[in-house]
Design a protein around this motif. Sequence first.
Motif, PDB file in Angstrom:
ATOM      1  N   THR A  10       0.814  -1.211   0.000  1.00 46.52           N
ATOM      2  CA  THR A  10       0.000   0.000   0.000  1.00 46.52           C
ATOM      3  C   THR A  10       0.850   1.265   0.000  1.00 46.52           C
ATOM      4  N   VAL A  11       0.390   2.244  -0.771  1.00 44.18           N
ATOM      5  CA  VAL A  11       0.955   3.597  -0.744  1.00 44.18           C
ATOM      6  C   VAL A  11      -0.132   4.517  -0.199  1.00 44.18           C
ATOM      7  N   THR A  12       0.233   5.346   0.772  1.00 39.54           N
ATOM      8  CA  THR A  12      -0.698   6.353   1.283  1.00 39.54           C
ATOM      9  C   THR A  12      -0.064   7.720   1.140  1.00 39.54           C
ATOM     10  N   ARG A  94      -5.843  -1.088  -6.760  1.00 44.72           N
ATOM     11  CA  ARG A  94      -6.980  -0.211  -6.437  1.00 44.72           C
ATOM     12  C   ARG A  94      -6.457   1.126  -5.923  1.00 44.72           C
ATOM     13  N   LEU A  95      -7.005   2.193  -6.483  1.00 46.82           N
ATOM     14  CA  LEU A  95      -6.656   3.552  -6.084  1.00 46.82           C
ATOM     15  C   LEU A  95      -7.906   4.228  -5.538  1.00 46.82           C
ATOM     16  N   LEU A 119      -4.952   6.439  -1.354  1.00 47.24           N
ATOM     17  CA  LEU A 119      -4.646   5.094  -0.888  1.00 47.24           C
ATOM     18  C   LEU A 119      -4.554   4.201  -2.121  1.00 47.24           C
ATOM     19  N   HIS A 120      -3.362   3.683  -2.390  1.00 49.11           N
ATOM     20  CA  HIS A 120      -3.149   2.790  -3.542  1.00 49.11           C
ATOM     21  C   HIS A 120      -2.784   1.428  -2.973  1.00 49.11           C
ATOM     22  N   THR A 121      -3.649   0.437  -3.169  1.00 43.72           N
ATOM     23  CA  THR A 121      -3.464  -0.884  -2.569  1.00 43.72           C
ATOM     24  C   THR A 121      -3.296  -1.960  -3.640  1.00 43.72           C
ATOM     25  N   GLY A 122      -2.749  -3.080  -3.206  1.00 45.67           N
ATOM     26  CA  GLY A 122      -2.590  -4.237  -4.073  1.00 45.67           C
ATOM     27  C   GLY A 122      -1.293  -4.252  -4.862  1.00 45.67           C
TER      28      GLY A 122
END
Length: 163
Positions: A10-12, A94-95, A119-122
């Motif tokens: 994840t990127v936050t 997912r963004l 929030l960029h996940t996966g």
Amino acid sequence: MTTPATPMDTVTLERRIAARPETVFGFLTDRDKWLSWMGGDGTFSFEPGGPYRTRITGENVASGSFLTVDPPERLVLTWGWEGAGTPLAPGSTRLEITLEPALEPALEPTPAGTVLHLLHTGLPTSEACEAHAEFWQHYVDRLSLRAEGGDPGPDPWTRRPTG
């Protein structure tokens, strides 16, 4: 109380922007406004289930679909890169971008701008997380400048590889 650590996939990012949420949201859901801060060309269908495809840098094309379009508060889309060998296939991550009014403490409840939460996940690897953290920092900087009425100028990353 301990704050939970961000998952490794994840990127936050959080950014305060000196523009109303409606203004910022416009830069996320209008083709020409989107392309003024990220990408050289693209096609977008800004509705749930609607696809998008945009050339971001050089030969790098991002694509996926919109999952949620909730003006002026929330945008959720799938994200990935086209091309052989990319670790992020189109639509594989997912963004989520949420916008909330930033209140000026002395003037509450008068909005003083927007707090953007990204929030960029996966993301499949720590390298992908690092690359996308840098990527989103760069493009949220450009988005912020545009939403505040400025011009970020030509994107210096237009020939830089990403992915």
